[in-house]
Design a protein around this motif. Structure first.
Motif, mmCIF file in Angstrom:
data_model
loop_
_atom_site.group_PDB
_atom_site.id
_atom_site.type_symbol
_atom_site.label_atom_id
_atom_site.label_comp_id
_atom_site.label_asym_id
_atom_site.label_seq_id
_atom_site.Cartn_x
_atom_site.Cartn_y
_atom_site.Cartn_z
ATOM 1 N N LEU A 32 0.830 -1.210 0.000
ATOM 2 C CA LEU A 32 0.000 0.000 0.000
ATOM 3 C C LEU A 32 0.865 1.261 0.000
ATOM 4 C CD1 LEU A 32 -2.852 -0.897 2.526
ATOM 5 C CD2 LEU A 32 -3.118 -0.389 0.095
ATOM 6 N N SER A 33 1.935 1.243 0.772
ATOM 7 C CA SER A 33 2.837 2.397 0.828
ATOM 8 C C SER A 33 3.474 2.654 -0.536
ATOM 9 C CB SER A 33 3.930 2.167 1.881
ATOM 10 O OG SER A 33 3.386 2.065 3.176
ATOM 11 N N GLU A 34 3.893 1.587 -1.187
ATOM 12 C CA GLU A 34 4.516 1.730 -2.508
ATOM 13 C C GLU A 34 3.530 2.297 -3.524
ATOM 14 O OE1 GLU A 34 6.741 -1.039 -5.912
ATOM 15 O OE2 GLU A 34 6.243 -1.877 -3.943
ATOM 16 N N GLN A 35 2.291 1.802 -3.509
ATOM 17 C CA GLN A 35 1.271 2.299 -4.429
ATOM 18 C C GLN A 35 0.966 3.777 -4.153
ATOM 19 O OE1 GLN A 35 -1.978 -0.372 -3.741
ATOM 20 N NE2 GLN A 35 -1.137 -2.006 -5.014
ATOM 21 N N THR A 36 0.872 4.126 -2.874
ATOM 22 C CA THR A 36 0.597 5.513 -2.511
ATOM 23 C C THR A 36 1.744 6.425 -2.927
ATOM 24 O OG1 THR A 36 -0.688 4.738 -0.605
ATOM 25 C CG2 THR A 36 -0.027 7.054 -0.603
ATOM 26 N N GLN A 37 2.978 5.965 -2.752
ATOM 27 C CA GLN A 37 4.154 6.743 -3.149
ATOM 28 C C GLN A 37 4.137 7.021 -4.649
ATOM 29 O OE1 GLN A 37 7.040 7.821 -1.089
ATOM 30 N NE2 GLN A 37 7.132 9.054 -2.943
ATOM 31 N N LYS A 38 3.778 6.024 -5.447
ATOM 32 C CA LYS A 38 3.727 6.204 -6.906
ATOM 33 C C LYS A 38 2.646 7.220 -7.297
ATOM 34 C CE LYS A 38 5.503 1.635 -8.203
ATOM 35 N NZ LYS A 38 5.185 0.326 -8.825
ATOM 36 N N ILE A 39 1.497 7.125 -6.652
ATOM 37 C CA ILE A 39 0.418 8.084 -6.941
ATOM 38 C C ILE A 39 0.854 9.492 -6.551
ATOM 39 C CG2 ILE A 39 -1.932 8.788 -6.352
ATOM 40 C CD1 ILE A 39 -2.571 5.796 -5.971
ATOM 41 N N LEU A 40 1.502 9.611 -5.389
ATOM 42 C CA LEU A 40 1.964 10.919 -4.913
ATOM 43 C C LEU A 40 2.968 11.525 -5.888
ATOM 44 C CD1 LEU A 40 1.995 13.061 -2.697
ATOM 45 C CD2 LEU A 40 3.764 11.721 -1.530
ATOM 46 N N GLN A 41 3.879 10.719 -6.401
ATOM 47 C CA GLN A 41 4.871 11.220 -7.356
ATOM 48 C C GLN A 41 4.205 11.687 -8.646
ATOM 49 O OE1 GLN A 41 7.581 7.895 -7.626
ATOM 50 N NE2 GLN A 41 8.917 8.700 -6.035
ATOM 51 N N ARG A 42 3.200 10.946 -9.098
ATOM 52 C CA ARG A 42 2.497 11.347 -10.314
ATOM 53 C C ARG A 42 1.716 12.635 -10.106
ATOM 54 N NH1 ARG A 42 -0.483 6.308 -13.083
ATOM 55 N NH2 ARG A 42 -0.678 7.880 -14.746
ATOM 56 N N CYS A 43 1.120 12.782 -8.916
ATOM 57 C CA CYS A 43 0.389 14.016 -8.607
ATOM 58 C C CYS A 43 1.342 15.199 -8.507
ATOM 59 C CB CYS A 43 -0.384 13.854 -7.300
ATOM 60 S SG CYS A 43 -1.814 12.765 -7.411
ATOM 61 N N ARG A 44 2.506 14.983 -7.900
ATOM 62 C CA ARG A 44 3.492 16.056 -7.797
ATOM 63 C C ARG A 44 3.997 16.465 -9.179
ATOM 64 N NH1 ARG A 44 6.911 13.739 -2.611
ATOM 65 N NH2 ARG A 44 5.718 14.827 -0.988
ATOM 66 N N ALA A 45 4.190 15.482 -10.052
ATOM 67 C CA ALA A 45 4.630 15.788 -11.410
ATOM 68 C C ALA A 45 3.583 16.623 -12.135
ATOM 69 C CB ALA A 45 4.918 14.491 -12.174
ATOM 70 N N GLY A 46 2.321 16.254 -11.981
ATOM 71 C CA GLY A 46 1.251 17.009 -12.621
ATOM 72 C C GLY A 46 1.139 18.420 -12.084
ATOM 73 N N ALA A 47 1.258 18.553 -10.745
ATOM 74 C CA ALA A 47 1.179 19.882 -10.132
ATOM 75 C C ALA A 47 2.336 20.758 -10.595
ATOM 76 C CB ALA A 47 1.186 19.751 -8.611
ATOM 77 N N LEU A 48 3.506 20.159 -10.766
ATOM 78 C CA LEU A 48 4.669 20.910 -11.234
ATOM 79 C C LEU A 48 4.446 21.426 -12.652
ATOM 80 C CD1 LEU A 48 7.596 21.820 -10.669
ATOM 81 C CD2 LEU A 48 8.359 19.600 -11.527
ATOM 82 N N LEU A 49 3.898 20.585 -13.512
ATOM 83 C CA LEU A 49 3.646 20.997 -14.898
ATOM 84 C C LEU A 49 2.552 22.055 -14.977
ATOM 85 C CD1 LEU A 49 3.776 17.523 -16.677
ATOM 86 C CD2 LEU A 49 5.416 19.386 -16.946
#
Length: 268
Positions: A32-49
């Motif tokens: 669950l932690s790994e899945q959440t980390q991946k989602i968080l990274q994708r959200c951060r990437a989107g927010a950055l763009l």
């Protein structure tokens, strides 16, 4: 998270019914932690763009921060004079580099203020020091590194930062080797803002900092700042749950509480 929390809570109500071995529980939480980390990274990437990032240009008065802002933007946004302390308030400009919007913020020189107006400017500089995604500490390489410079650079070590040795077109008193001896882990770049040397390299270094561990191609662009905070909170609680499973005496009630907090983070 809800399913796993329910399993642990059932065990609290009926201790004789084991929800599974500790290792199995730990593996589920780790997944669950790994899945959440991946989602968080994708959200951060989107927010950055989508929203970009704040980049603070910090340093002592007359280090060349305003000249560097102008060089980065390719226009005369800030007033530049030989008089130390010309910039009294934040001056901002935005550029897009490697697809990322960068909100560059020129700040008042950080020193003991000589009047109330300068004091306000220094306070705002220190606020940017805390809030910026990347801090660029600008040092005048034509004069010896001051104790104040050293103190502020040391305070940057917990933040993404870059040390810029400006005015390298002049006779230099401070070199990359000098800075490296004091701050071994800090990225350092020689620049001449007046002649626009090293400016493109600085832009690249800033975006490298921002995109470290992020895949921009897979970014979610709809995540709000609040959602990012709550997702980070969720991940922290999941990681705490995992740490409890690794302790000498695994406590089901503590795991249940951490999983409950993780679930509540996403419900906020």
């Amino acid at each position: 998270i809800t399913q796993l929390a329910a399993e642990v809570e059932v065990h609290l109500d009926f201790p004789e019914d084991e929800p599974g071995e500790t290792d199995d529980l730990a593996n589920k939480i780790a997944c669950l932690s790994e899945q959440t980390q991946k989602i968080l990274q994708r959200c951060r990437a989107g927010a950055l763009l989508q929203s970009g990032a704040a980049v603070a240009l910090l340093g002592a008065p007359n280090a060349g921060k305003s000249s560097l802002l102008n060089a980065l933007l390719g226009e005369e946004r800030a007033i530049v004079t030989p008089i130390a302390g010309t910039t009294r308030d934040r001056i901002e400009g935005t550029l897009i580099h490697n697809g990322i919007p960068l909100r560059l913020v020129d700040t008042a020189g950080i020193r003991a203020a000589k009047d109330p107006i300068e004091e306000i400017g220094v306070e705002r500089s220190l606020e940017m020091f805390e809030s910026a995604e990347v801090c660029v500490w600008v040092t005048d390489a034509s004069i010896p590194l001051s104790a104040e410079d050293r103190r502020h650079i040391l305070s940057l070590k917990e933040k993404p930062h870059i040390i810029v040795l400006n005015k390298n077109d002049l006779d230099t008193c401070v070199t990359i080797q000098d800075i490296r001896a004091l701050f071994m882990q800090s990225p350092i770049l020689e620049v001449s803002a007046a002649h626009k040397k090293g400016v493109e390299e600085l832009k690249n270094l800033i975006t490298e900092h921002l995109t470290s561990n992020l895949s921009l191609e897979e970014g979610f662009t709809t995540a709000s700042h609040r959602f990012l905070e709550e997702l980070q909170n969720c991940l922290s609680h999941l990681q705490e749950s995992y740490r409890i499973t690794q302790s000498a005496s695994t406590q089901a009630d503590a795991i249940a509480a951490s999983l409950s907090y993780a679930r509540q983070s996403l419900a906020n």
